[in-house]
Design a protein around this motif. Structure first.
Motif, PDB file in Angstrom:
ATOM      1  N   SER A 168      45.765  76.028  96.070  1.00  0.00           N
ATOM      2  CA  SER A 168      45.187  77.081  95.228  1.00  0.00           C
ATOM      3  C   SER A 168      45.510  76.748  93.783  1.00  0.00           C
ATOM      4  O   SER A 168      46.463  76.004  93.514  1.00  0.00           O
ATOM      5  N   PHE A 169      44.750  77.319  92.851  1.00  0.00           N
ATOM      6  CA  PHE A 169      45.121  77.158  91.447  1.00  0.00           C
ATOM      7  C   PHE A 169      44.680  78.388  90.671  1.00  0.00           C
ATOM      8  O   PHE A 169      43.814  79.157  91.096  1.00  0.00           O
ATOM      9  N   VAL A 199      46.991  80.417  82.794  1.00  0.00           N
ATOM     10  CA  VAL A 199      48.406  80.695  83.018  1.00  0.00           C
ATOM     11  C   VAL A 199      48.921  81.769  82.049  1.00  0.00           C
ATOM     12  O   VAL A 199      49.746  82.597  82.420  1.00  0.00           O
ATOM     13  N   LEU A 249      47.685  85.040  83.343  1.00  0.00           N
ATOM     14  CA  LEU A 249      48.421  85.350  84.568  1.00  0.00           C
ATOM     15  C   LEU A 249      49.767  85.973  84.205  1.00  0.00           C
ATOM     16  O   LEU A 249      50.156  87.027  84.712  1.00  0.00           O
ATOM     17  N   ARG A 250      50.470  85.326  83.285  1.00  0.00           N
ATOM     18  CA  ARG A 250      51.786  85.824  82.876  1.00  0.00           C
ATOM     19  C   ARG A 250      51.653  87.202  82.238  1.00  0.00           C
ATOM     20  O   ARG A 250      52.405  88.121  82.551  1.00  0.00           O
ATOM     21  N   VAL A 298      50.886  89.929  84.998  1.00  0.00           N
ATOM     22  CA  VAL A 298      51.981  90.280  85.912  1.00  0.00           C
ATOM     23  C   VAL A 298      53.104  90.971  85.154  1.00  0.00           C
ATOM     24  O   VAL A 298      53.806  91.820  85.690  1.00  0.00           O
ATOM     25  N   GLU A 299      53.248  90.625  83.873  1.00  0.00           N
ATOM     26  CA  GLU A 299      54.287  91.268  83.062  1.00  0.00           C
ATOM     27  C   GLU A 299      54.001  92.755  82.893  1.00  0.00           C
ATOM     28  O   GLU A 299      54.909  93.581  82.872  1.00  0.00           O
ATOM     29  N   SER A 300      52.713  93.081  82.764  1.00  0.00           N
ATOM     30  CA  SER A 300      52.340  94.483  82.549  1.00  0.00           C
ATOM     31  C   SER A 300      51.899  95.174  83.831  1.00  0.00           C
ATOM     32  O   SER A 300      51.332  96.258  83.804  1.00  0.00           O
ATOM     33  N   ASN A 301      52.170  94.541  84.978  1.00  0.00           N
ATOM     34  CA  ASN A 301      51.823  95.096  86.303  1.00  0.00           C
ATOM     35  C   ASN A 301      50.337  95.382  86.446  1.00  0.00           C
ATOM     36  O   ASN A 301      49.932  96.296  87.160  1.00  0.00           O
ATOM     37  N   ASN A 302      49.528  94.590  85.753  1.00  0.00           N
ATOM     38  CA  ASN A 302      48.088  94.810  85.768  1.00  0.00           C
ATOM     39  C   ASN A 302      47.422  93.883  86.781  1.00  0.00           C
ATOM     40  O   ASN A 302      48.012  92.882  87.192  1.00  0.00           O
ATOM     41  N   THR A 303      46.190  94.230  87.164  1.00  0.00           N
ATOM     42  CA  THR A 303      45.442  93.295  88.025  1.00  0.00           C
ATOM     43  C   THR A 303      45.085  92.070  87.191  1.00  0.00           C
ATOM     44  O   THR A 303      44.992  92.141  85.962  1.00  0.00           O
ATOM     45  N   LEU A 304      44.858  90.966  87.868  1.00  0.00           N
ATOM     46  CA  LEU A 304      44.565  89.721  87.164  1.00  0.00           C
ATOM     47  C   LEU A 304      43.135  89.731  86.644  1.00  0.00           C
ATOM     48  O   LEU A 304      42.216  90.109  87.364  1.00  0.00           O
ATOM     49  N   TRP A 311      43.323  84.085  91.457  1.00  0.00           N
ATOM     50  CA  TRP A 311      43.711  82.773  91.947  1.00  0.00           C
ATOM     51  C   TRP A 311      42.538  82.210  92.759  1.00  0.00           C
ATOM     52  O   TRP A 311      41.911  82.927  93.535  1.00  0.00           O
ATOM     53  N   SER A 342      41.595  80.228  95.737  1.00  0.00           N
ATOM     54  CA  SER A 342      42.219  79.720  96.954  1.00  0.00           C
ATOM     55  C   SER A 342      41.200  78.886  97.718  1.00  0.00           C
ATOM     56  O   SER A 342      40.124  79.372  98.040  1.00  0.00           O
ATOM     57  N   ILE A 393      47.006  76.044  86.538  1.00  0.00           N
ATOM     58  CA  ILE A 393      48.294  75.850  87.206  1.00  0.00           C
ATOM     59  C   ILE A 393      48.040  75.849  88.712  1.00  0.00           C
ATOM     60  O   ILE A 393      47.361  76.726  89.231  1.00  0.00           O
TER      61      ILE A 393
END
Lengths: 315, 364
Positions: free
Chosen positions: B126-127, B131, B134-135, B138-144, B148, B150, B290
């Motif tokens: 997967s990639f 990035v 993504l960071r 996830v830092e703000s608990n939000n959906t992407l 990803w 897959s 990534i």
């Protein structure tokens, strides 16, 4: 071959003289010469010869294929999802790359009831890319370590110890490798609300048989498969389905007075709005429930495992 | 040793008068063929003899082929300079295993292919294509913002503008391949980019080395112009050159493409500087990928017509393996019914033949 023809020929030229004339005529290779004299017959014979040879060749092909299927030697096959199988007489070895961000990734590797597998993997994964980047930016020792398939090396904080009971495999190390046998024809990602194949401990109805979930960890030798299906892989973390969120929120509510930490120690993060609201009514859990974002805590994983599966062949 | 003539005379003509005649034509076989008037027989003999020798040769070489080149073939593995592991198999087949990073555009696999070869590519992993995003999410608990990708469950519906491969059927995150020379892939020359169809046999159309990439946005001039225009329409024409980095986080985060200066105090969203930097960073959308891709390539080398045995064996083995891979238990019922039918036809062949003849008579 000489063809011998004996033609008795009786001639009585004179009643008085009994004279027997016997004429013997021997012609060598008569039948062969008859064939050679007829061009059509010659071509028919040639055609029959070639058909015979071709038939023998095809028969030998089938025999060889049969021998190879019984005694394969480093025979290699690949499936539609990138799994490579190397076959020997007594076992198969299958390689497949698994990214730890995937929840129950479909490997396409078919197994049957009674198969005996030995599973190992190489590679490392990290549970939170934002923590990794923050620590790396500040040249700090990593709070969350890079771990291998047994989840070793992770420093369990008090929060993680409380959260551990909600993981796919309760109280087993976080990010350890797990495996599930899913029946053929089921695509887990198609079901947005049905949790049948996603979680292990907390589904009260439509629960799949627990013996189809396996904890792999560092390695599993001689693992017995209990039903036909396809291997799916995940790392051990919390799947945020509605039922799991409800249970966690209930725990937070019941234990909010018992711990100094927020939410009884579960420490939920803020709701991702501009105000970054973080109350018992509105926090990250309510957001995940609204969005059915059940794999939120998998999406921040980084790293891959190269999984190697040995399957013994039944004799 | 007595001649046949004397033997026959003694045995058959013992008590007879000796007025009998024996004619033995045991002329040598080839002598008869070479006689005048036997030209046709001579040529037919030559054809027959040659055919017989040919068939014997084919049979002997077939036995040698099956034993030496198939059953007792020594499978060996080699590793090329790019790190691809290539186990060799019998009948001119190879399987190559190669791991490449999704941030790499046109990874050189070192696998040499020729026109006429056939390849089947399968991949896993997967990639993620962003990035930083993504960071941030996830830092703000939000959906992407971007999911990803897959490979075990590909989404073929996402098709942003400016993909490296944008022909019909393209989608974001697919695996692409191109066959190019030793010097690498030249965007101006190598236009034969193809999108991999997982596990489908494809014919190679030119000689060269196999290069791989994921299908992400590549900044060709028309793509840069597209983003320039979008940013202008989003943020207005007052964004001529640069804006303050820190005070314009919202604009920065909502733009699909922007560039910062080295000091990170200016952000370029459109204009001359934006286009200049973009032209020098055509792979910027690849650099923030990534994740790794494990690619497995099944190669069937082309064979000359002289290697027909290899061709027939390969084709037959593939067909049988395909049938066996898709074999269901209900197929055994079909096989059993078919065999039963054959047996019945053999046992009752005379009755069937009589019925057939009667049927023909009635029709007449």
């Amino acid at each position: 071959m000489a063809k011998k023809k004996i033609i008795p020929e009786m001639e009585n030229s004179n009643d008085n003289e009994k004279q027997n004339t016997l004429k013997v005529e021997i012609i060598s290779n008569k039948s062969l010469f008859e064939i050679l004299g007829d061009t059509k017959r010659v071509w028919k014979i040639i055609l029959v010869l070639f058909i015979l040879v071709f038939t023998i060749f095809i028969a030998l092909t089938f025999v060889t294929i049969a021998i190879k299927s019984i005694y394969p030697y480093n025979d290699i096959k690949i499936n539609a999802l990138g799994a490579t199988t190397m076959q020997n007489e007594d076992k198969e070895v299958i390689y497949w790359l698994f990214n730890t961000v995937d929840l129950w990734a479909n490997s396409g590797i078919k197994v049957k009831k009674g198969d005996i597998l030995t599973i190992r993997a190489s590679g490392r994964s990290h549970t939170a890319i934002h923590h990794l980047v923050d620590d790396a930016e500040n040249n700090k020792e990593l709070d969350d370590k890079w771990v291998s398939t047994d989840g070793e090396g992770k420093m369990d904080s008090p929060r993680d110890k409380i959260r551990a009971q909600y993981r796919i495999f309760k109280n087993k190390p976080q990010d350890a490798l797990l495996m599930q046998v899913v029946p053929d024809g089921i695509n887990i990602k198609d079901t947005t609300t049905d949790d049948s194949y996603r979680i292990f401990e907390y589904v009260s109805n439509n629960l799949q048989p627990r013996d189809n979930y396996y904890y792999i960890g560092k390695e599993r030798e001689d693992l017995l498969i209990h039903r036909n299906g396809i291997l799916h892989f995940a790392v051990n973390d919390i799947v945020l389905t509605d039922s799991v969120i409800e249970i966690m929120q209930r725990f937070a509510k019941d234990n909010s007075g018992k711990s100094e930490k927020k939410y009884g120690g579960l420490e939920f993060g803020p709701y991702p709005d501009s105000l970054r609201t973080n109350t018992s009514i509105k926090n990250e859990m309510t957001y995940y429930k609204e969005k059915h974002y059940y794999n939120a805590w998998f999406d921040d994983n980084v790293g891959s495992f190269l999984i190697v599966i040995e399957r013994k062949k039944s004799k | 040793m007595k001649s046949i003539e004397k033997i026959i005379k003694e045995v058959i003509l013992k008590e007879k008068n000796s007025d009998s005649t024996i004619s033995i034509d045991d002329s040598h076989f080839f002598a008869i063929l070479l006689e005048k008037g036997n030209g046709k027989k001579l040529w037919n003999f030559v054809f027959l003899f040659v055919a017989f020798i040919l068939c014997a040769t084919i049979l002997i070489t077939s036995f040698v082929f099956f034993i030496n080149d198939v059953l007792l073939f020594q499978n060996s593995s080699k590793i090329n300079q790019a790190g691809a592991i290539i186990p060799e198999r019998s009948c001119k087949r190879e399987t190559a295993i190669f791991l490449f990073g999704s941030a790499q555009r046109w990874a050189n696999t070192g696998i040499q292919l020729q026109k006429g070869d056939e390849v089947k590519i399968s991949y896993s992993g997967s990639f993620h294509s962003d990035v930083a995003g993504l960071r941030s999410a996830v830092e703000s608990n939000n959906t992407l913002r971007y999911k990803w990708i897959s490979f075990s469950n590909e989404d073929t519906t996402v098709k942003p503008f400016g993909l490296l491969y944008s022909a019909k059927g393209c989608y974001f995150g697919s695996l692409l391949y191109v066959i190019a020379g030793e010097m690498g892939v030249n965007d101006n020359i190598d236009t034969n980019i193809k999108q991999v169809k997982q596990n489908i046999l494809t014919k190679v159309e030119q000689n060269g080395i196999l290069y791989l990439a994921v299908n992400d946005i590549y900044l060709l001039p028309k793509v840069i112009a597209h983003y320039d225009s979008i940013n202008q329409s989003l943020f207005g024409k007052e964004i001529i050159d640069s804006i303050q980095f820190n005070s314009n986080k919202q604009k920065r985060d909502s733009a699909d493409l922007f560039f910062c200066n080295d000091k990170k105090d200016s952000v370029y969203l459109s204009g001359t500087k934006f286009r200049e930097i973009a032209n020098n960073n055509k792979e910027v959308f690849y650099q923030d990928n990534i994740g790794e891709v494990l690619v497995v390539i099944d190669i069937k080398r082309q064979i000359s017509p002289l290697s027909w045995k290899t061709g027939i064996y390969r084709w037959t083995e593939d067909k049988i393996n395909k049938i066996l891979d898709n074999w269901k238990y209900s197929n055994w019922l079909f096989v059993a019914s078919f065999l039963l039918l054959i047996i019945c036809i053999i046992i009752f062949r005379e009755s069937i033949y009589k019925l057939f003849c009667n049927f023909k008579k009635k029709r007449k």
